[in-house]
Structures are given as C-alpha cells and as structure tokens.
Scaffold this motif. Sequence first.
Motif, short mmCIF file in Angstrom:
data_model
loop_
_atom_site.label_atom_id
_atom_site.label_comp_id
_atom_site.label_asym_id
_atom_site.label_seq_id
_atom_site.Cartn_x
_atom_site.Cartn_y
_atom_site.Cartn_z
N GLY A 71 55.15 61.23 51.70
CA GLY A 71 55.08 59.78 52.14
C GLY A 71 54.27 59.77 53.28
N ASN A 72 54.16 58.53 54.11
CA ASN A 72 54.05 58.02 55.58
C ASN A 72 53.43 59.26 56.35
N PHE A 73 54.47 60.20 56.86
CA PHE A 73 54.91 61.17 57.43
C PHE A 73 54.62 62.71 57.19
N GLU A 74 53.98 62.44 55.97
CA GLU A 74 53.63 64.43 55.51
C GLU A 74 53.46 64.88 56.19
N VAL A 99 73.65 66.43 50.70
CA VAL A 99 74.12 65.29 50.86
C VAL A 99 71.83 65.56 49.84
N ASP A 100 72.35 64.87 48.87
CA ASP A 100 70.82 64.90 47.81
C ASP A 100 69.62 64.56 47.52
N MET A 101 70.37 63.03 48.67
CA MET A 101 69.36 61.82 48.89
C MET A 101 68.85 61.53 50.43
N SER A 102 69.37 63.02 50.89
CA SER A 102 68.52 63.32 52.66
C SER A 102 67.38 63.71 51.91
N SER A 103 66.95 63.11 53.08
CA SER A 103 65.36 63.76 53.77
C SER A 103 65.39 65.35 53.44
N ALA A 104 65.85 65.53 54.72
CA ALA A 104 65.92 66.57 54.56
C ALA A 104 66.02 68.06 53.48
N PHE A 105 66.69 67.74 53.15
CA PHE A 105 67.69 69.00 52.25
C PHE A 105 66.61 68.31 50.80
#
Length: 234
Positions: A71-74, A99-105
Amino acid sequence: MSETAVENPTAGSPLDEPVIVDAVADAVPKPATTPDGSFTTRQSREEATIEARQFVYDQSFGTLTTINQSGNFEGFPAGQIEYYIDDAEQDATLLLIAVDMSSAFRNIGSGSPCSLAIRTGDQPNGETPLHAAAAKRIILYGEFDYVEPSLKVKAAFFAAHPDALEWAPGMPGFHKTQWIRFTITGIHYIGGFGDRHYIGSLPVDKYVDAPVNERCKHPESDSFLSRLSRMTWR
C-alpha cells in the motif's frame, strides 16, 4: 513551591504577573533518600522484572505495532489498539482475537515483525497518571500462533472484554476471526524516571517465572464460562 517571573521575549519586558513554572516539578515524586540526603539505589532489574510481570497481567489493552507490507505506506510502522489477556497458566503468553481483515494481522501474515506496547492510562475507565512520563510502560516483542484455547481461558478473555463477544471466533455475522497466542521473545521495560526506576531489557525466562497476584482479575469469569458452554458456534 517556588515561583519564577518569566520574561516575554516578544515584548522585551517582564510579564505583569509571575508565572508558576515549578508547580508540576514540585509535585513529581522524588527518589527515596538516605539520612545523609543521598539517593538510594534505584530499582533493580530483578525488582523490575517482578513489577513488569504484574503490570502486564493487570492490564488488558495494548498497541500492536507492525510494519506495513503493502500500500501507500509500505515500509512504515503502524500501531493499533488490541484487546488481550495475560494467560498465567500458559507461560505468561498473551491471548488475543485476530480479525483477518485487520491491517495489523495482514502485515503479520505477510512476514512483518511485531511488538505490543502497554502503558498506564490506555485502560478503559482507568486512571490517567498525572505524570505520564513517570508511568510504567513496556514493549513486548514476540511471535503469534493460532490456537484453540479452553472455555475457561475464553471466559477470562470475555470477562475482561465483554464487548468482544460480538466478534468471537465462530460467532455468525462478523468478519472471520481467530484466537491467537502471543509468545514473548523480548522485553523492554520503562518503570518510570530512570533515576529511581529500572529502564532497559528484562530476561524473558525470569519474567515468565515471576509470580502474579491473580486476586479479582476476572471476577465475571464464572458467569461467562456458563454462558459460553451453552452457546452454539458456527
């Protein structure tokens, strides 16, 4: 408490009224002193390890920091609040819900390292310390594994975080979630100001073995255990 008149640099003349600049400093707890007025030895590493263990056990919120993998902040670090409980029966590991959709996980799933920062004041309905710079905080480094905890441990988690029952793994109508266990591999502890508290790394093995006072930690665990045992999971 002393008062000091502060000059106004733009006007070139003293302010009409003195500004109290020492009020906060006077209120900061000072190190313990010996009869001759010298400071006593600051907190030892062993004392800090025991204190840190109890501190993490008593808290239940932390900031999970990962490195964005796309993403933009890779390449940039990103932190977000996560619920956890300290599982004293499993070598001081922490239990969380991913939560599978969480960016952290998603970051962790793509190979990002991670850390969990815990500090006084982040807990709901908890007291925010008057001197945040002197408050305890800790950074835990480690690794995640997917697990299926016992009903007893799940009940303790929901006793600490009753709202999380809405997105419990297996509950219908929510994004996919999974139980995960955080195993600590490194610790950096800040007990407070360095002239009286320990600041630095702590030995993980001594931390795991440190005793904890479990009194009143999860007072609603039994009721949640009964409730969970009657629930139908998808």
